[in-house]
Enzyme design. Structure first.
Site, PDB file in Angstrom:
ATOM      1  CB  CYS A   1      -0.956   0.048   1.178  1.00 41.89           C
ATOM      2  SG  CYS A   1      -2.138  -1.299   1.256  1.00 41.89           S
TER       3      CYS A   1
ATOM      4  NE  ARG B   1       4.543   1.497   0.405  1.00 41.42           N
ATOM      5  CZ  ARG B   1       5.080   1.612   1.612  1.00 41.42           C
ATOM      6  NH1 ARG B   1       6.312   2.043   1.748  1.00 41.42           N
ATOM      7  NH2 ARG B   1       4.388   1.304   2.688  1.00 41.42           N
TER       8      ARG B   1
ATOM      9  CD1 TRP C   1      -0.144  -6.371  -2.176  1.00 34.50           C
ATOM     10  CD2 TRP C   1      -0.737  -6.851  -0.079  1.00 34.50           C
ATOM     11  NE1 TRP C   1       0.246  -7.664  -1.912  1.00 34.50           N
ATOM     12  CE2 TRP C   1      -0.108  -7.984  -0.641  1.00 34.50           C
ATOM     13  CE3 TRP C   1      -1.194  -6.921   1.240  1.00 34.50           C
ATOM     14  CZ2 TRP C   1       0.081  -9.167   0.072  1.00 34.50           C
ATOM     15  CZ3 TRP C   1      -1.019  -8.097   1.952  1.00 34.50           C
ATOM     16  CH2 TRP C   1      -0.397  -9.201   1.363  1.00 34.50           C
TER      17      TRP C   1
ATOM     18  CG  ASN D   1      -0.708   2.530   3.523  1.00 38.55           C
ATOM     19  OD1 ASN D   1      -1.548   2.543   2.628  1.00 38.55           O
ATOM     20  ND2 ASN D   1       0.482   3.069   3.390  1.00 38.55           N
ATOM     21  N   GLY D   2      -2.643  -0.556   6.322  1.00 38.93           N
ATOM     22  CA  GLY D   2      -2.706  -1.319   7.568  1.00 38.93           C
ATOM     23  C   GLY D   2      -3.991  -2.097   7.704  1.00 38.93           C
TER      24      GLY D   2
ATOM     25  CD  GLU E   1      17.805 -14.074  -0.957  1.00 41.75           C
ATOM     26  OE1 GLU E   1      17.595 -13.096  -1.693  1.00 41.75           O
ATOM     27  OE2 GLU E   1      17.038 -14.390  -0.023  1.00 41.75           O
TER      28      GLU E   1
ATOM     29  CE  LYS F   1      16.107 -11.752  -3.946  1.00 42.97           C
ATOM     30  NZ  LYS F   1      15.311 -12.156  -2.799  1.00 42.97           N
TER      31      LYS F   1
ATOM     32  CD  GLU G   1      11.462 -12.779  -3.128  1.00 43.00           C
ATOM     33  OE1 GLU G   1      11.080 -12.206  -2.090  1.00 43.00           O
ATOM     34  OE2 GLU G   1      12.593 -12.595  -3.641  1.00 43.00           O
TER      35      GLU G   1
ATOM     36  CG  HIS H   1      18.720 -37.486   6.059  1.00 45.68           C
ATOM     37  ND1 HIS H   1      18.888 -38.600   6.856  1.00 45.68           N
ATOM     38  CD2 HIS H   1      19.941 -36.939   5.921  1.00 45.68           C
ATOM     39  CE1 HIS H   1      20.153 -38.705   7.208  1.00 45.68           C
ATOM     40  NE2 HIS H   1      20.820 -37.697   6.656  1.00 45.68           N
TER      41      HIS H   1
ATOM     42  CE  LYS I   1      12.685  -3.303  -1.628  1.00 40.95           C
ATOM     43  NZ  LYS I   1      13.638  -4.367  -1.977  1.00 40.95           N
TER      44      LYS I   1
END
Length: 607
Positions: free
Chosen positions: A2, A27, A73, A99-100, A480, A484, A487, A503, A602
């Site tokens: 947002c 964002r 968002w 926002n929130g 990581e 990536k 994402e 395993h 973001k």
């Protein structure tokens, strides 16, 4: 997650607000809207991108010198035009962006409906507009102040009204918001890039502060109506730093900036002849740090994985026990925290809600709190007892790259700082500092191989599953690398400790399930070599990332990528770069939106 932009001044507000919204697109969002006030209110909203909003606005003649805009968002209610912000009251005189999350919106909504209020959206935000309407008696900031006493949750809110014109009222709690001060104009924004190019003078709001801006003035009060004096800060970034500079995507630009990001970390902080590190932000607690017996690192997402590398560094070189905690779990579990503990919070934005709440919990339990943060003046930077700034510059791409390597570089210096307090030799301190100073030039050598990485992306981009495998310092890099790829390419990828493969996960291996193995010539190379042979025996395809001049793998794996040799603890700074570039090129080949991947934000400013 947002974005809020507000403007009031002598200029036309609409182009300034929409340009600010464009600068907040990184964002993450799914709808957008704006309201401009003159004698009437012009409200325009869309499902989709800011481009869709500006296309819709092109057909309208909207004039006015103040207003507010938003990118949403979705949380409560699906992405749609009706659920997009701004939202308004029954009379369409009060307009709110938010926002929130409002946690008690259901009970508030029911109460307001009983009083005759008509709701049109599925959002929690709409209750704010109606609640302000309920308290409004000609003074907008007073109505907002009274409404806030009824609201529970995390929020940044901006409000305008036709019945109390020529002002913007705003407030925050656990969600970022700042004021930009101009000449005969003022701004509000949820993040600094929205106002870069207009002003560099900003004021950061704290929780439970309420502000009012007009074209020529501002004031800030608390929720009991007491006036608060605030310090004006100067933004370190400029508009040029936040633009693509000819690169096809912000993510690619930011990967190319990783050498500079690492170079900036030790600048002004090392005393080479003493093998020592000096952090200005830690000077006032240096003696307290000598007494710390254990560390806990808290973070989320990519910052968590930087913390994972940091854990290995601190344990090996500072000789300290280190716990690594997911910030969203830390807050709700019993952790071993006392006055001899220090908690290190890692966050690129400094606004990550889970990490911010975890810091507050750590302080409540009596721990010394530190921050590794990239954004000066951010919420976490202000909340912790002391901190270290990355100085990586603005990172716009949603998938973090240069901030990640700068966080690892900070942990390398922190290991020297704490290690020298605890018996690390001068020689070892100097060696780590000297090797870290060489990393940017070694990164440039990897960049010379981008065509080779692009060729591998073309070879493998149609696969739908990948394993990423590593040991010790490169286990977090395996995680990581997988993150990536997930994402930005939306390919299923899993990171594993290489020793864990046999395993259970090895059951998935066949000729259509490639593995990317991080196998530099280090203390666990032979163990990794055995794991590669096990995968190959099951006909699995293997891409190996290994040290230059190691030709032993050429006849075993399908493809090799080479990185220069450095200290084992610093290999993550090199091994991660081919993985970032591989994910980038795969996503490009699959036609994805690199800088704004679906469903992601973001800065995650809600739990």
């Amino acid at each position: 997650m947002c974005g809020i932009v507000g403007y009031i001044g002598k200029k036309e507000a609409l182009p300034i607000i929409t340009e600010g919204l464009k600068r907040l697109e990184y964002r993450g969002y799914d709808s957008a809207g704006v309201v401009i006030l003159n004698k009437e209110a012009s409200l325009v909203k869309v499902k989709g991108r800011v481009k869709d909003l500006t296309d819709k606005l092109d057909n309208k003649n909207i004039i006015g010198n103040y207003g507010i805009g938003h990118t949403r968002w979705a949380t409560h209610g699906e992405p749609s035009e009706i659920n997009a912000h701004p939202h308004c009251d029954c009379k369409k005189e009060i307009f709110v962006v938010h926002n929130g999350i409002i946690e008690n919106y259901v009970s508030l909504r029911e109460r307001l409906i009983e009083k005759g209020h008509k709701f049109v959206s599925e959002t929690d935000t709409e209750v704010i507009a109606h609640l302000i309407e309920e308290f409004f008696d000609g003074n907008l900031e007073e109505a907002v102040r009274l409404a806030l006493k009824e609201i529970m949750g995390a929020y940044a809110i901006a409000v305008v009204s036709l019945k109390d014109p020529n002002k913007i009222v705003f407030t925050r709690k656990s969600s970022p918001l700042l004021i930009g001060l101009g000449q005969d104009e003022n701004f509000i924004a949820s993040d600094a890039p929205a106002i870069l190019g207009n002003t560099k003078r900003v004021i950061y709001l704290e929780d439970n502060e309420l502000g009012v801006i007009t074209a020529n003035d501002f004031k800030i009060i608390d929720l009991e109506n007491n006036k608060i004096q605030k310090e004006v800060s100067l933004l370190e970034w400029n508009i040029e730093e936040a633009e693509k500079k000819g690169y096809p995507h912000f993510m690619f630009k930011e990967i190319m900036e990783e050498g500079d990001a690492i170079r900036n970390v030790p600048r002004g902080r090392v005393v080479l002849e003493e093998g020592a590190v000096k952090f200005g932000g830690l000077e006032h607690i240096e003696n307290k740090l000598r007494d710390v017996e254990r560390l806990t690192i808290i973070a989320m997402g990519t910052a968590y994985l930087a913390g994972f590398v940091g854990k290995y560094m601190l344990e090996e070189y500072a000789q300290m026990p280190v716990m690594l905690e997911n910030a969203s779990e830390f807050r709700y579990k019993k952790s071993i925290i006392d006055k001899n503990s220090a908690v290190i919070a890692v966050s690129q934005s400094g606004e990550t809600a889970d990490t911010l709440f975890a810091v507050k919990e750590a302080k409540r339990q009596g721990a010394l709190t530190l921050g590794i943060i990239n954004v000066v003046g951010s919420s976490i930077a202000r909340e912790v007892d002391a901190g270290i700034y990355n100085h990586a510059g603005p990172e716009i791409g949603v998938a973090s790259t240069k901030a990640f390597v700068s966080q690892i570089a900070v942990f390398a210096l922190l290991s020297v700082f704490l290690g020298r307090q605890r018996g690390m030799s001068l020689i070892m301190g100097k060696r780590i500092i000297e090797e870290l100073s060489q990393i940017p030039s070694l990164i440039e050598k990897i960049f010379q191989k981008t065509e080779r990485i692009k060729e591998l992306a073309e070879k493998y981009y149609k696969h739908e599953n990948f394993f990423y495998l590593g040991r010790k310092y490169n286990y977090p890099i395996a995680l990581e690398g997988a993150l990536k790829l997930k994402e930005i390419s939306y390919i299923h990828a899993e990171g594993y400790q290489a020793g864990e493969m046999k395993h259970g996960p090895i059951a998935m291996i066949d000729e259509n399930f490639p593995s990317i193995c991080i196998v530099p010539k280090d203390s666990v190379y032979e163990k990794n070599f055995s794991g590669i042979q096990e995968i190959k025996a099951r006909k699995g395809k293997i891409i190996a990332i290994t040290t230059e001049e190691n030709n032993e793998l050429n006849n075993i794996v399908d493809d090799c990528l080479f990185i220069p040799k450095t200290l084992e603890m610093l290999t993550p700074l090199l091994s991660v770069i081919p993985l970032q570039l591989f994910a980038y090129y795969v996503a490009v080949l699959r036609g994805n939106d690199i800088d704004k991947p679906r469903n992601l934000a973001k800065s995650v400013t809600v739990e």
